[in-house]
Design a protein around this motif. Sequence first.
Motif, PDB file in Angstrom:
ATOM      1  N   UNK A 139       0.791  -1.223   0.000  1.00 26.70           N
ATOM      2  CA  UNK A 139       0.000   0.000   0.000  1.00 26.70           C
ATOM      3  C   UNK A 139       0.818   1.265   0.000  1.00 26.70           C
ATOM      4  N   UNK A 140       1.960   1.246  -0.646  1.00 29.83           N
ATOM      5  CA  UNK A 140       2.812   2.441  -0.653  1.00 29.83           C
ATOM      6  C   UNK A 140       2.227   3.556  -1.521  1.00 29.83           C
ATOM      7  N   UNK A 141       1.227   3.220  -2.354  1.00 29.95           N
ATOM      8  CA  UNK A 141       0.586   4.236  -3.190  1.00 29.95           C
ATOM      9  C   UNK A 141      -0.731   4.717  -2.580  1.00 29.95           C
ATOM     10  N   UNK A 142      -0.970   4.414  -1.322  1.00 31.17           N
ATOM     11  CA  UNK A 142      -2.279   4.664  -0.727  1.00 31.17           C
ATOM     12  C   UNK A 142      -2.378   5.970   0.047  1.00 31.17           C
ATOM     13  N   UNK A 143      -1.374   6.820  -0.087  1.00 31.40           N
ATOM     14  CA  UNK A 143      -1.448   8.133   0.552  1.00 31.40           C
ATOM     15  C   UNK A 143      -1.606   8.024   2.066  1.00 31.40           C
ATOM     16  N   UNK A 144      -0.915   7.052   2.658  1.00 33.02           N
ATOM     17  CA  UNK A 144      -0.990   6.857   4.107  1.00 33.02           C
ATOM     18  C   UNK A 144       0.063   7.719   4.798  1.00 33.02           C
ATOM     19  N   UNK A 145      -0.251   8.163   6.000  1.00 31.68           N
ATOM     20  CA  UNK A 145       0.670   9.040   6.721  1.00 31.68           C
ATOM     21  C   UNK A 145       1.992   8.350   7.022  1.00 31.68           C
ATOM     22  N   UNK A 146       1.956   7.041   7.203  1.00 37.46           N
ATOM     23  CA  UNK A 146       3.182   6.293   7.496  1.00 37.46           C
ATOM     24  C   UNK A 146       3.950   5.915   6.231  1.00 37.46           C
ATOM     25  N   UNK A 147       3.390   6.206   5.077  1.00 41.48           N
ATOM     26  CA  UNK A 147       4.065   5.897   3.819  1.00 41.48           C
ATOM     27  C   UNK A 147       3.646   4.580   3.208  1.00 41.48           C
ATOM     28  N   UNK A 148       3.142   3.652   4.023  1.00 49.03           N
ATOM     29  CA  UNK A 148       2.646   2.369   3.533  1.00 49.03           C
ATOM     30  C   UNK A 148       1.840   1.717   4.651  1.00 49.03           C
ATOM     31  N   UNK A 149       1.155   0.643   4.312  1.00 52.39           N
ATOM     32  CA  UNK A 149       0.416  -0.115   5.322  1.00 52.39           C
ATOM     33  C   UNK A 149       1.337  -1.071   6.068  1.00 52.39           C
ATOM     34  N   UNK A 150       2.184  -1.768   5.314  1.00 52.06           N
ATOM     35  CA  UNK A 150       3.082  -2.763   5.904  1.00 52.06           C
ATOM     36  C   UNK A 150       4.360  -2.835   5.076  1.00 52.06           C
ATOM     37  N   UNK A 151       5.403  -3.362   5.711  1.00 51.31           N
ATOM     38  CA  UNK A 151       6.661  -3.626   5.015  1.00 51.31           C
ATOM     39  C   UNK A 151       7.024  -5.087   5.223  1.00 51.31           C
ATOM     40  N   UNK A 152       7.314  -5.781   4.126  1.00 47.02           N
ATOM     41  CA  UNK A 152       7.643  -7.198   4.234  1.00 47.02           C
ATOM     42  C   UNK A 152       9.080  -7.415   4.693  1.00 47.02           C
ATOM     43  N   UNK A 153       9.962  -6.477   4.367  1.00 46.06           N
ATOM     44  CA  UNK A 153      11.361  -6.643   4.771  1.00 46.06           C
ATOM     45  C   UNK A 153      11.543  -6.371   6.253  1.00 46.06           C
ATOM     46  N   UNK A 154      10.708  -5.517   6.818  1.00 50.06           N
ATOM     47  CA  UNK A 154      10.829  -5.141   8.224  1.00 50.06           C
ATOM     48  C   UNK A 154       9.426  -4.938   8.793  1.00 50.06           C
ATOM     49  N   UNK A 155       8.668  -6.007   9.010  1.00 48.78           N
ATOM     50  CA  UNK A 155       7.266  -5.871   9.443  1.00 48.78           C
ATOM     51  C   UNK A 155       7.102  -5.086  10.739  1.00 48.78           C
ATOM     52  N   UNK A 156       8.023  -5.256  11.677  1.00 46.55           N
ATOM     53  CA  UNK A 156       7.873  -4.623  12.990  1.00 46.55           C
ATOM     54  C   UNK A 156       8.034  -3.114  12.946  1.00 46.55           C
ATOM     55  N   UNK A 157       8.415  -2.558  11.794  1.00 50.50           N
ATOM     56  CA  UNK A 157       8.647  -1.113  11.702  1.00 50.50           C
ATOM     57  C   UNK A 157       7.375  -0.311  11.920  1.00 50.50           C
ATOM     58  N   UNK A 158       6.185  -0.945  11.780  1.00 52.62           N
ATOM     59  CA  UNK A 158       4.942  -0.198  12.009  1.00 52.62           C
ATOM     60  C   UNK A 158       4.538  -0.166  13.474  1.00 52.62           C
TER      61      UNK A 158
END
Length: 724
Positions: free
Chosen positions: A411-430
């Motif tokens: 969801x990096x194109x979803x205009x989210x304040x965090x920049x994306x919904x999730x990251x697969x390389x570093x899931x705990x970053x959220x």
Amino acid sequence: MSRKNALAAAVAAALTLGTVTVLATQSTAAASSTARPGAGFKAVSADVRAEALRTADREAAAVAKSLGFGADERLVAKDVLLDTDGARHVRYDRTYRGLPVIGGDLVVHYDSNGKATGSDQAHPGAIKVAGTTPKLSASDASAAAVRHAKHVKNAKAGASDGSTLVVYAVGKVPLLAYRATVTGDGEAGAASREAVILDAASGAPLDQYELHQGVTGTGNGVTAGQVSIETTQTGSGYTLTDASHGGTVVYDSYNSSQSNPKQNARAFTKSTNSWGTGTTSSRESAAVDASYGLAKTWDFYKNTFNRSGIRNDGRGAPAYVHVDTGLLNAFYDDSCFCMSFGDGSSQNGNTPVTALDVAGHEMSHGVTAATANLNYSGESGGLNEATSDIFGTMVEFYADNANDPGDYFIGEKLNMSAGSLRRMDNPASDGSSLGCWTSGAGSVDVHYSSGIGNHFFYLAAEGTGAKTIGGRAHNGTTCNNDTFTGIGRDKAAAVWYRALTTYMTSTTNYASARTATLNAASDLYGANSQERYLISKAWAAVSVGTALPDPGNGTPTPTPTSSPTGSPSPSPSGSPSPSGNALTNGGFEQGTAGWTQSADDITSSTLQPAHGGSWYAAMMGYGTNATESLSQSNIAVPSSGSPKLTFWLKVSTQESGYTAYDTLKVNVNGTTLATYSNANASAGYVQKTVDLSAYKGRSVKLEFAGTEDTYLTTIFLVDDVAIG
């Protein structure tokens, strides 16, 4: 042929079929033509698939009997997958006295000669409940479901779903239960829906999960850029009907509720064949993104795995954009075989939820529902979400769109304040998702426990270390500080797809997913391949199991094998007992000769693999409190050298984690010399060695003693036992 001429030729060909390839407001780069590994499956027509399903239904009664199922149980064929080498994999759902069994599904594997080679069962063995007459009425069950709902607030009983009797077989002891649906305020808005499973006798809750399996977030409206979409020409104009992809139709829901997105829906029609303006001011813009994303997802599955649509039957699912009001969500709903996309809310500038990886994510929920049907709760729910993230990401890479390049951000194109919904390389970053398995993973929200599977897939595909992918910085860190290379995302996706469709069932957890992917890697690349070894490394790196021994053959090799079960192949000689074996019939090839058993453990059933020859011992697997023993007496232990006991052991379990719930002990003259458990789960047979130096020159009794607790099954397969 130039790309321009190729496009013109494609348009001309499409016109003869009543469909037109059109250019919306923007254009994408051509899809990558790089060869992708398949999953061993061959393409079949709808007629061939239908006949295969009819054959499976004709075989169902014999299959149920061979597996030891009871007279009240019936199998219904759900899907059949055919390998390129002629092997067949049949997926069945199960009923008990006509009631659907939640957790009763299974897959039976056949080789190219039609011989059954094994099975994967969500609930191994027969199912039995005390009766099918509930103490609780359906109305009382609906009222109890409202009280116990935990995913929605202000819950009320579903107006049309009601409470339905089922058999709940997710645990070791099957129960008569109700499946009820409630609605209320939840993550998906004011009309969120939740399934509640209740004990039909007491009304106690057994499970709860959301019914909308979607990405919480929003799209960017025109994220795909300038793209080609498929439409259908009518007498007076065009509609957003994609005949090239199963007749997929994108509708304007006109803000119908989530529970009934087609209520006010209208087809998109117009006299010209140009759609959308690239902004949310045009209702067509979201539809363009949805149509493009669903077509690319269809093409990804078709061209990569020979899968024709969600259910592999060539039929497209309808899609609805502009669903509800202020909906920060998109979801797939198997009950209507449809997909819904919201328009977002003020939290993200009211941008529609129609980005490419969102479309891939939602359509992949449908593929999961049509195959393993992973329960949407506990660890299996995390795997369900991870599967959609994995294939949504792969669709992004497949589309090769310069406006939305492939990466491992969700969801990096979803205009989210965090920049994306999730990251697969570093899931705990959220701050919420799990990147490493823990014993509490099953109690975490499935969108967060999915991080374990996402992290595994990234490491399996890309390996460790920092790199830039799709213009974004990625960093593959591990939970065990290991470093290794990946096998490539195409191979990793092939492994995951085969594991999902061939080995996973509704109750698969992370430990079982490890086994399933190791089996799949063995099928595709060989039991001793570097690919299979690196898959095990990636699981160990997220705290699921340990790495296999390095086969020492350097870099991954792409050549698949034809083994349909993923079990290590027996040696050409059938793995005879070592010379000088003090045991009688250590390989069980003479049946029960020499052995004393408390149950019918020694078998030649083809539904489990032998290590060598045709016979082996299958101990435990009851799914309830039980003990068993298999023994041989008067064994003369050699008086010289360093005598030892060796045997081959394969452990399959529904348990998760590394606590020893179910055990197999090796006893010599009543003394326990070794203990194995569900924590020793393995994809194939592993040789075990026990030192017998303390018993030199003595006559001993060898006993394998199994114990199982009251919840979830573990099966211990023993073969080729020797003392020498």
